[in-house]
Design a protein around this motif. Structure first.
Motif, mmCIF file in Angstrom:
data_model
loop_
_atom_site.group_PDB
_atom_site.id
_atom_site.type_symbol
_atom_site.label_atom_id
_atom_site.label_comp_id
_atom_site.label_asym_id
_atom_site.label_seq_id
_atom_site.Cartn_x
_atom_site.Cartn_y
_atom_site.Cartn_z
ATOM 1 N N LYS A 203 0.979 -1.379 -0.033
ATOM 2 C CA LYS A 203 -0.097 -0.216 0.186
ATOM 3 C C LYS A 203 0.601 1.335 0.367
ATOM 4 O O LYS A 203 0.574 2.351 -0.425
ATOM 5 C CB LYS A 203 -1.061 -0.365 1.251
ATOM 6 C CG LYS A 203 -0.746 0.226 2.525
ATOM 7 C CD LYS A 203 -1.232 -0.280 3.701
ATOM 8 C CE LYS A 203 -0.489 0.212 5.248
ATOM 9 N NZ LYS A 203 -0.056 -1.219 5.313
ATOM 10 N N PRO A 209 -5.692 2.791 -4.605
ATOM 11 C CA PRO A 209 -5.917 2.384 -3.421
ATOM 12 C C PRO A 209 -6.504 0.777 -3.462
ATOM 13 O O PRO A 209 -6.355 0.383 -5.296
ATOM 14 C CB PRO A 209 -7.573 2.768 -2.882
ATOM 15 C CG PRO A 209 -7.948 3.704 -4.718
ATOM 16 C CD PRO A 209 -6.452 3.343 -5.238
ATOM 17 N N LEU A 210 -5.567 -0.212 -2.771
ATOM 18 C CA LEU A 210 -5.803 -1.727 -2.786
ATOM 19 C C LEU A 210 -7.434 -1.949 -2.677
ATOM 20 O O LEU A 210 -7.397 -2.768 -1.660
ATOM 21 C CB LEU A 210 -5.022 -2.034 -2.575
ATOM 22 C CG LEU A 210 -3.678 -1.853 -2.641
ATOM 23 C CD1 LEU A 210 -2.650 -2.422 -1.342
ATOM 24 C CD2 LEU A 210 -3.181 -1.942 -4.046
ATOM 25 N N ASP A 211 -8.508 -2.116 -3.462
ATOM 26 C CA ASP A 211 -9.973 -1.331 -2.974
ATOM 27 C C ASP A 211 -9.851 -2.942 -4.798
ATOM 28 O O ASP A 211 -11.865 -2.665 -3.892
ATOM 29 C CB ASP A 211 -10.197 -0.810 -3.044
ATOM 30 C CG ASP A 211 -10.396 0.451 -4.278
ATOM 31 O OD1 ASP A 211 -9.920 -0.304 -5.412
ATOM 32 O OD2 ASP A 211 -10.830 1.077 -4.042
#
Length: 235
Positions: A203, A209-211
């Motif tokens: 991150k 964003p790692l979403d």
């Protein structure tokens, strides 16, 4: 194309930047002898292929062992220019632990075709209907500045441009730039950065964003499978 006596091999590469494009149609017509019959029997062809097989195997072994040059693990080679107006290519022999990822940021800089592909140690690609192991720039999501960041790992980190390592810890990763502007004479600026990071620190290594959720990833894979079936469909 002027033929000559004996076997002749012609290779046609149809580069598709968007997998929803239709492949080009191809036909072959013998203009000099349209009614000519082949003088080669199936047995003769089989014998000829068998005689060439040892050379093919040894040549391929040498190629995968010395791809452009003897390689170190997780070190980017190039980008190197390719003859014949083919643009540039940059290979990486990766070797990742289960908790590691490669973060690669590139710029297509006006190339008509830019794509990343992952394959195993023998350079065999993963099944594109089961793994998101390749992207063209038409399939990837760009960063705000127009660059593209790819995250290569065995487990899904939630990155939009996740390159699925398909369960492999070792293999090859390559990026191609084709149809680059004629004014481009060198590879400066094509690769912005490349590094190996722990998944726990990912991150902090990417700006996005790692979403991406499991449901969203499954939808991406279904769409890719549909694109693949369209790409290989018979006319």
């Amino acid at each position: 194309l002027q033929s000559r006596p004996g076997l002749m091999k012609v290779i046609i590469r149809d580069t598709i930047s968007n997998w929803r494009q239709s492949a080009n149609a191809l036909s072959v017509t013998n203009l000099s002898q349209p009614d000519a019959k082949s003088t080669m029997t199936v047995d003769t062809l089989a014998e000829s292929l068998a005689a060439e097989l040892p050379g093919v195997v040894s040549g391929w072994l040498g190629f995968v062992s010395n791809y452009f040059a003897p390689q170190q693990d997780n070190v980017l080679n190039g980008p190197v220019g390719r003859t014949g107006g083919w643009g540039f290519m940059s290979p990486i022999r990766f070797n990742l632990a289960d908790d590691e990822a490669i973060v690669l940021t590139i710029d297509d800089l006006g190339a008509e075709y830019a794509a990343i592909q992952l394959c195993d140690v023998w350079m065999l690609a993963a099944d594109p209907q089961k793994h998101l192991s390749s992207y063209t720039s038409a399939q990837a999501q760009p960063n705000q500045d127009g660059t593209y960041t790819y995250v290569i790992s065995k487990s899904d980190p939630g990155a939009r441009n996740w390159v699925d390592a398909a369960g492999w810890n070792r293999g090859w990763l390559q990026f191609r730039w084709q149809g680059t502007p004629l004014t481009r004479r060198d590879a400066s600026g094509l690769v912005r950065s490349m590094r190996v990071v722990k998944l726990s620190a990912l991150k902090d290594a990417v700006s996005e964003p790692l979403d991406v959720t499991p449901a969203q990833r499954a939808a991406m894979l279904r769409a890719r499978a549909d694109e693949w079936r369209l790409r290989v469909a018979a006319p």
